[in-house]
Design an enzyme around this catalytic site. Structure first.
Site, PDB file in Angstrom:
ATOM      1  N   LYS A 199      76.430  42.173 -10.313  1.00 47.98           N
ATOM      2  CA  LYS A 199      77.320  41.123  -9.815  1.00 47.98           C
ATOM      3  C   LYS A 199      77.437  41.236  -8.303  1.00 47.98           C
ATOM      4  O   LYS A 199      77.181  42.283  -7.697  1.00 47.98           O
ATOM      5  CB  LYS A 199      78.711  41.205 -10.458  1.00 47.98           C
ATOM      6  CG  LYS A 199      79.447  42.530 -10.190  1.00 47.98           C
ATOM      7  CD  LYS A 199      80.526  42.376  -9.164  1.00 47.98           C
ATOM      8  CE  LYS A 199      81.323  43.664  -8.985  1.00 47.98           C
ATOM      9  NZ  LYS A 199      80.987  44.390  -7.745  1.00 47.98           N
ATOM     10  N   ASP A 221      85.717  47.058 -13.503  1.00 48.76           N
ATOM     11  CA  ASP A 221      84.748  45.949 -13.410  1.00 48.76           C
ATOM     12  C   ASP A 221      84.174  45.546 -14.764  1.00 48.76           C
ATOM     13  O   ASP A 221      83.584  44.468 -14.890  1.00 48.76           O
ATOM     14  CB  ASP A 221      83.562  46.332 -12.506  1.00 48.76           C
ATOM     15  CG  ASP A 221      83.914  46.290 -11.036  1.00 48.76           C
ATOM     16  OD1 ASP A 221      85.025  45.855 -10.703  1.00 48.76           O
ATOM     17  OD2 ASP A 221      83.078  46.704 -10.223  1.00 48.76           O
TER      18      ASP A 221
END
Length: 270
Positions: A8, A132
């Site tokens: 990401k 995350d």
């Protein structure tokens, strides 16, 4: 079952306050990046985890994929599994590679053993593995806040934007990165800034880690400058680093940016 845990990017990252649990509150927008590891999960007669590709520090038993399996095994009668993780996304890069591996392991186990867990329940398990991790369960652009594990939808479409990510073979630990950043009120409203054209982000969208780390690691600033010199509309550190990326709207592929031979580079389209 074979899955491909993707990385990401952070569009902006503001450390906004200290929490009673010792973590920091933050604001960021997470965007999937199609730079992926490969993870295979199969039923087996006995448990095993094979790790190939980029070396991963620590014992295999502490690997986030394995911890994901053990977490589900505490609540479900899972049979033994054979896992093979081939690591491609660099470690200590701010790209969330380890978190993605954990989340995709949860997703694969859920599908393989027909646990029928909803995305929301999988996110609850993922939050227990790392801040995350929950993002990668639904794996779509979101505005992340609190510890980075609470999400709000965001109207952001970067489909077709060319992107180059450069990892300068520099591992920056999360602990070190956070130790160099003091929480503060964001200078700009992140969601409002990202609603404007990408060409304006350079002046309004920032990463607090970048400002704190660049004096200690000048290569971060050098890479950002090189991406802008190559024509990036926006360039930034991702997460707590050390990967730096540039966005090139209107291009089919990003331009070449000369870097050292031992740097890892991903080029493609979001």
């Amino acid at each position: 079952m074979l899955v491909f845990p993707n990385a990401k990017l952070n569009l902006g990252l503001y450390i906004t306050g200290l929490r009673p649990d010792g973590f920091r509150n933050l604001e960021s927008v997470f965007v999937p990046l199609p730079w992926s590891d490969a993870l295979e999960v199969l039923p087996a007669d006995s448990d095993s985890l094979a790790l190939t590709g980029i070396p991963i520090p620590g014992e295999p038993s502490t690997n986030l994929c394995w911890r994901a399996y053990e977490l589900l095994r505490t609540d479900f009668n899972l049979p033994p599994v054979q896992m093979h993780l081939h690591k491609i996304v660099p470690i200590g890069a701010g790209l969330g590679g380890g978190s993605a591996d954990a989340a995709f392991a949860l997703r694969a186990l859920n599908e393989l053993f027909e646990l029928k867990l909803s995305p929301e329940i999988l996110e609850t398990y993922a939050r227990r593995l790392g801040s995350d991790c929950a993002f990668f369960i639904q794996n779509k652009p979101v505005f992340a806040h609190e510890k980075g594990d609470v999400f709000a939808p965001i109207d952001l479409n970067l489909t077709g934007v060319a992107c180059k990510v450069i990892y300068p073979n520099l591992h920056i630990s999360t602990g070190e990165a956070y130790s160099r950043v003091a929480p503060r009120t964001p200078r700009h409203d992140l969601r409002a800034s990202l609603a404007q054209p990408i060409e304006t982000w350079r002046n309004t969208v920032s990463n607090d880690f970048e400002e704190a780390l660049t004096p200690h690691y000048p290569v971060l600033g050098e890479l950002k400058a090189a991406l802008y010199a190559a024509g990036a509309a926006y360039a930034s550190l991702s997460g707590s680093g050390s990967a730096v990326y540039g966005l090139f709207p209107g291009r089919e592929m990003p331009p070449n940016v000369p870097v050292a031979a031992d740097y890892l580079v991903w080029s493609g389209v979001l």
